[in-house]
Design a protein around this motif. Structure first.
Motif, short mmCIF file in Angstrom:
data_model
loop_
_atom_site.label_atom_id
_atom_site.label_comp_id
_atom_site.label_asym_id
_atom_site.label_seq_id
_atom_site.Cartn_x
_atom_site.Cartn_y
_atom_site.Cartn_z
N ASN A 151 0.82 -1.33 -0.10
CA ASN A 151 -0.02 0.03 -0.13
C ASN A 151 0.85 1.42 -0.14
O ASN A 151 0.62 2.38 0.34
CB ASN A 151 -1.05 0.14 1.43
N LYS A 190 -0.48 4.09 2.77
CA LYS A 190 -1.64 4.85 2.99
C LYS A 190 -1.77 4.33 4.77
O LYS A 190 -1.78 3.37 5.13
CB LYS A 190 -2.49 4.40 2.15
N ASP A 191 -2.41 5.18 5.31
CA ASP A 191 -2.95 5.07 6.75
C ASP A 191 -1.84 5.06 7.80
O ASP A 191 -1.89 4.74 8.71
CB ASP A 191 -3.85 3.99 6.75
N GLY A 192 -0.54 5.40 7.07
CA GLY A 192 0.71 5.40 7.83
C GLY A 192 1.35 4.11 8.35
O GLY A 192 2.07 3.91 8.98
N LYS A 193 0.83 2.88 7.90
CA LYS A 193 1.21 1.51 8.17
C LYS A 193 1.40 0.69 7.09
O LYS A 193 0.50 0.69 6.05
CB LYS A 193 0.27 0.82 9.20
#
Length: 226
Positions: free
Chosen positions: A179, A189-192
């Motif tokens: 991602n 995406k979403d930091g992880k």
């Protein structure tokens, strides 16, 4: 998020579009030595999640033939590959593909890269593949699909474009390697960071349904001839 991924992505996309100029087309008889997908009298089935993965036979860059059906009983990963693509380079040297094929092979997974670059296009040819193998430490077979038949049958649009096939021959995942669309694993995406292929392989090994069967692939466009 830092500005670096935002600046890197346009440069990667520009590099993806660099191709060797193609010579003017000539009318030629088919070359029997050119590796292609196996001929069939019936239209090839398109790849669909939850359905049997379309069968094919391709020859790798070292001259060995690979028939997908021969790997029934094992989990198979297909990776659309172009050694000249900067996203492929980033994924194999810094990102989520670095060492993944080797780790998967140690667990009994069959990993097949497929090169659908047409003659005259970026990534085509044994020399390009050999350079990529050396740079990436890539030991898995690279199958030659110069006609693009298998790539189009699977709907491969990008390099890398990933597919996971379970031991029963069912397509259970297709899409991006992860991602983080910079290919380096630095802008998830979403930091992880989520490695979708590794996640799918873990689910299969645990006897569970693949939690994310499909994602949108990113990277260079596959360099089809037409």
């Amino acid at each position: 998020m830092s500005l670096r991924p935002l600046l890197v992505l346009p440069l990667l996309l520009l590099a993806c579009n660099k191709e060797t100029p193609s010579p003017a087309p000539e009318a030629k008889a088919p070359d029997a030595k050119t590796p292609t997908a196996a001929a069939s009298d019936k239209p090839a089935a398109a790849a669909e999640i939850g359905k049997p993965a379309p069968d094919f036979t391709l020859t790798d860059d070292e001259g060995k033939s690979h028939h997908l059906a021969d790997y029934r009983g094992k989990t198979v990963v297909l990776e659309w590959f172009n050694a000249g693509c900067p996203f492929v380079k980033a994924s194999h040297t810094k990102g989520s593909l670095k060492g993944l094929s080797k780790r998967a092979a140690e667990k009994g997974v069959v990993w097949l890269a497929i090169n659908s670059s047409a003659p005259g296009k970026q990534g085509h040819g044994a020399e390009s593949v050999a350079e990529g193998r050396k740079a990436f430490g890539f030991e898995n077979p690279v199958l030659v699909d110069a006609s693009g038949k298998v790539g189009k049958m699977y709907g491969a649009t990008n390099t890398p474009h990933m597919y996971v096939i379970d031991a029963q021959g069912t397509l259970v995942y297709r899409g991006a390697i992860d991602n983080s669309p910079d290919g380096e694993g630095e802008s998830p995406k979403d930091g992880k960071l989520v490695n979708h292929v590794e996640e799918a392989l873990d689910d299969l090994a645990a006897g569970k349904p693949v939690r994310t069967p499909e994602t949108k692939a990113y990277g260079c466009g596959v360099k089809y001839g037409s």
